[in-house]
Design a protein around this motif. Sequence first.
Motif, PDB file in Angstrom:
ATOM      1  N   HIS A 132       0.839  -1.201   0.000  1.00  0.00           N
ATOM      2  CA  HIS A 132       0.000   0.000   0.000  1.00  0.00           C
ATOM      3  C   HIS A 132       0.878   1.258   0.000  1.00  0.00           C
ATOM      4  O   HIS A 132       1.876   1.334   0.710  1.00  0.00           O
ATOM      5  N   PRO A 133       0.529   2.272  -0.835  1.00  0.00           N
ATOM      6  CA  PRO A 133       1.336   3.508  -0.903  1.00  0.00           C
ATOM      7  C   PRO A 133       1.537   4.184   0.440  1.00  0.00           C
ATOM      8  O   PRO A 133       2.593   4.767   0.685  1.00  0.00           O
ATOM      9  N   GLY A 172       6.893   7.170  -1.119  1.00  0.00           N
ATOM     10  CA  GLY A 172       7.945   7.483  -2.068  1.00  0.00           C
ATOM     11  C   GLY A 172       8.442   6.305  -2.874  1.00  0.00           C
ATOM     12  O   GLY A 172       9.324   6.457  -3.716  1.00  0.00           O
ATOM     13  N   ASP A 173       7.901   5.103  -2.634  1.00  0.00           N
ATOM     14  CA  ASP A 173       8.351   3.905  -3.349  1.00  0.00           C
ATOM     15  C   ASP A 173       7.444   3.691  -4.563  1.00  0.00           C
ATOM     16  O   ASP A 173       6.350   3.154  -4.456  1.00  0.00           O
ATOM     17  N   THR A 174       7.900   4.140  -5.744  1.00  0.00           N
ATOM     18  CA  THR A 174       7.088   4.030  -6.952  1.00  0.00           C
ATOM     19  C   THR A 174       6.885   2.580  -7.367  1.00  0.00           C
ATOM     20  O   THR A 174       5.842   2.228  -7.912  1.00  0.00           O
ATOM     21  N   PHE A 195       1.104  -2.299  -6.250  1.00  0.00           N
ATOM     22  CA  PHE A 195      -0.218  -2.202  -5.646  1.00  0.00           C
ATOM     23  C   PHE A 195      -1.302  -2.123  -6.725  1.00  0.00           C
ATOM     24  O   PHE A 195      -2.360  -2.748  -6.595  1.00  0.00           O
ATOM     25  N   LYS A 196      -1.032  -1.379  -7.806  1.00  0.00           N
ATOM     26  CA  LYS A 196      -2.001  -1.277  -8.890  1.00  0.00           C
ATOM     27  C   LYS A 196      -2.193  -2.624  -9.580  1.00  0.00           C
ATOM     28  O   LYS A 196      -3.313  -3.005  -9.925  1.00  0.00           O
ATOM     29  N   GLU A 197      -1.079  -3.362  -9.796  1.00  0.00           N
ATOM     30  CA  GLU A 197      -1.171  -4.681 -10.413  1.00  0.00           C
ATOM     31  C   GLU A 197      -1.995  -5.629  -9.547  1.00  0.00           C
ATOM     32  O   GLU A 197      -2.817  -6.395 -10.050  1.00  0.00           O
ATOM     33  N   ILE A 198      -1.747  -5.579  -8.229  1.00  0.00           N
ATOM     34  CA  ILE A 198      -2.470  -6.452  -7.305  1.00  0.00           C
ATOM     35  C   ILE A 198      -3.961  -6.128  -7.318  1.00  0.00           C
ATOM     36  O   ILE A 198      -4.806  -7.019  -7.342  1.00  0.00           O
TER      37      ILE A 198
END
Length: 390
Positions: A38-39, A44-46, A52-55
Amino acid sequence: MSTKDFVEKDYYKVLGVPKDATEAEIKKAYRKLARENHPDANKGDTRAEERFKEISEANDVLGDPKKRKEYDEARALFGNGGFRAGGPGGGSFNFDLGDLFGGGAQGGAGGFGGGGLGDVFGGLFNRGGGAGARTQPRRGQDIESEVTLSFTEAIEGATVPLRMSSQQPCTACSGTGDKNGTPRVCPTCVGTGQVSRGSGGGFSLTDPCVDCKGRGLIAENPCEVCKGSGRAKSSRTMQVRIPAGVSDGQKIRLRGKGAPGERGGPNGDLFVVVHVDAHPVFGRKDDNLTVTVPISYTEAALGGEIKVPTLGGPAVTLKLPAGTPNGRTMRARGKGAVRKDGTRGDLLVTVEVAVPSELDDKAREALEQYRTATADTDPRAELFQAAKGA
């Protein structure tokens, strides 16, 4: 989600589950990976944000029984990246996926004509067949803004106005980019907004279409306001609730509060970077607040009770033990910052013995008597003994 995505992406691998995984196993794997990537937990971890988007995308498909069935059918029909048919001597041949699902005007390798297999199988997954149906919705842009809060607002939470500028659908052409409101489907990408290019080894990569700039549409009569882009810069002010307990530098994600999408696409997200002003009395250490309280020498030596201020609330009373040393920290429970679960941290109270800069005659006489009474006590004796032993 396009059929092409269904074939190219292995969502089971993304979630780390077998193809016969149960709904409960898929849900458990998704929750675990979502927490880890989760962001908010990886500031700061792109790479974690993309993961997260792929999941989330994988869970959107596999977590829905209907979508999962369609996905499994597509994977079974097309294999893992293209048709493979046996030839003389057991050989094989490949179709490029870009040609299969949107190959423009060229005839497919299998003789499927101008539309490619996207036209043939588009109805199989209820994803549309013609060029008009392939103009996919576009997600709105993410917006980043900043806000400065007082120390108290950060601890207690606040609703603040934010003025933001973003790209919105052009009002002059209703977001079409064409002043007549009738743009045509881009012939280069056939409305997908993307073009495929070979990269060797039977793989193909997709890039935004340069002719329509990724929109999938081309304006024959460009709108004079937006120059055919369908988007125009717009400013708006919205009230944003900043949750209690935020810290300086924290980035808050508000889903769906970014720029509007195109052609029915979802809104982007709003990211708010929080700055917190310093407080003249209180500090912060994780979920705890800190304060330094002066005490007199007699309070430190003889003990007693002292009153301590709290942030936005009544003072609390702490008991000082006799012989309290300078710099000792005590704890007032539940008087700190708000945690994510709604509970509060503590107030850490550090005492500091205040040495008077001036003494009246009575106080000086009393201290002289104390010095005489304690003349045989050397507070530095242990220090010298330790130094000598070392």
